[in-house]
Design an enzyme around this catalytic site. Structure first.
Site, mmCIF file in Angstrom:
data_model
loop_
_atom_site.group_PDB
_atom_site.id
_atom_site.type_symbol
_atom_site.label_atom_id
_atom_site.label_comp_id
_atom_site.label_asym_id
_atom_site.label_seq_id
_atom_site.Cartn_x
_atom_site.Cartn_y
_atom_site.Cartn_z
ATOM 1 N N GLU A 8 0.888 -1.169 0.031
ATOM 2 C CA GLU A 8 0.009 0.087 -0.041
ATOM 3 C C GLU A 8 0.809 1.334 -0.031
ATOM 4 O OE1 GLU A 8 -3.138 0.505 -0.388
ATOM 5 O OE2 GLU A 8 -3.884 -1.494 -0.327
ATOM 6 N N THR A 9 1.900 1.464 0.973
ATOM 7 C CA THR A 9 2.579 2.667 0.900
ATOM 8 C C THR A 9 4.032 2.510 1.201
ATOM 9 O OG1 THR A 9 2.252 2.429 3.414
ATOM 10 C CG2 THR A 9 0.579 3.874 2.380
#
Length: 366
Positions: free
Chosen positions: A150-151
């Site tokens: 995700e990040t």
């Protein structure tokens, strides 16, 4: 029509917004700041505000009535949101005829930079990951895989104003998308959740930054997921998925528990085909939803590995296309399906699984 926030959800929502910005006085309604430059809007283009859109302001009036919110505050908040020209294009699926390629997709996420960052993240948060696994039954490597995909462990959480992104997708979702109506309703519900908790906590809705789809924090939670599943896992009295890896870890684990994660169950098994019995169309018909018993899957020509034969729950045949080469296949369990509740994609789920495994192996090899 959505129900009003429960007391529990409201408490979570308030702590969410406390992590985004400093709350205003409890006796003062914080007014949204005038629309400034969005990180996503080119400086050469004047901002297009939703104050010019009658349907957006009608939505604001309806939302205020449903949630018992101040009508002018909601109209002002939605009216000051900016249309982000590139966001609708980012939501469109690839053009027809574009071949999916698992190997290429995997290489974007299971690569040295994320693996090294994942090892550091695991080392720095070992106790929280172990506690989340113990309390929720979700393996540390799955949580590490999610936050990494995700990040990159907080390195890329998005710089779009969440208010602008949600408004753009609520009122200008691309009509060319095959599920445009359904997705428009989804983003309108997310905008409603976001405005509801920012209003009730007297917080400026234009402070939060996130992805072009309005997802926020290390685990990229949408507003409704933050309200339902985000938890104060570090015990400091507030939920902060932007700055507290411990809260993010606990919240991802709680999300999976809420979506049916079964402790101890593998995510998938190896599978080969018996060409003489293979009924591939029948096996692919349910898509990623686990539907087949071991016996019924094997009767249709999908031969499971030794561990898979012992599985007692339903399975799905998961196809991962490799461009012009032969596709790869696995038999996905209900836990594989649970990962796709985070992102409706078998490619995404496999990337999460394999990144987590690679990080775990690299950590063990140090």
């Amino acid at each position: 029509m959505l129900n009003p926030l429960s007391r529990t959800a409201l408490a979570i929502a308030i702590t969410l917004v406390a992590s985004i910005s400093t709350p205003a006085s409890a006796n003062t309604q914080k007014t949204p700041k005038p629309a400034g430059k969005s990180s996503a809007a080119p400086a050469s283009q004047p901002a297009v505000l939703y104050a010019t859109r009658p349907e957006a302001l009608q939505f604001a009036d309806d939302l205020a009535a449903r949630r018992d919110l101040d009508r002018e505050w909601v109209r002002q908040a939605i009216g000051q949101a900016q249309f982000l020209t590139q966001v609708p294009r980012l939501m469109l699926p690839p053009a027809k005829g574009t071949a999916k390629n698992w190997r290429v997709y995997r290489s974007r996420f299971v690569e040295p930079i994320r693996i090294r960052a994942g090892v550091r993240f695991w080392q720095q948060n070992e106790a929280a990951l172990a506690r989340a696994e113990r309390e929720y039954g979700v393996p540390a490597e799955i949580i590490v895989g999610i936050i990494g995909v995700e990040t990159i462990y907080g390195q890329q959480m998005g710089n779009f104003r969440v208010m602008d992104a949600l408004a753009t997708l609520a009122f200008d979702f691309p009509s060319a998308h095959p599920r445009a109506k359904e997705r428009t309703e989804f983003f309108r519900r997310e905008l409603e959740q976001f405005l509801s908790f920012t209003n009730r906590s007297n917080t400026d809705p234009f402070e939060a930054r996130g992805s072009y789809a309005g997802a926020m924090g290390l685990g990229q939670f949408m507003p409704s997921s933050w309200v339902r599943y985000a938890i104060d896992f570090d015990g400091d009295g507030r939920v902060d998925l932007f700055n507290s890896p411990t809260d993010a870890i606990g919240s991802v684990a709680n999300y999976f528990r809420g979506h049916g994660w079964t402790p101890g169950m593998p995510t998938h098994f190896g599978v080969q085909f018996d060409a003489a019995r293979l009924q591939l169309d029948d096996l692919m018909a349910p898509d990623i939803l686990p539907t087949f018993s071991v016996a019924s899957m094997q009767a249709k020509g999908a031969v499971l590995d030794a561990a898979g034969v012992q599985h007692t729950g339903p399975l799905a045949l998961i196809e991962l296309q490799n461009g012009g080469d032969a596709a790869s296949y696995v038999a996905g369990t209900e836990n594989f399906y649970a990962i796709t509740r985070y992102n409706w994609s078998s490619y995404y789920a496999m990337a999460v699984i394999e990144l987590g495994r690679e990080v775990s192996a690299a950590r063990a090899g140090q």
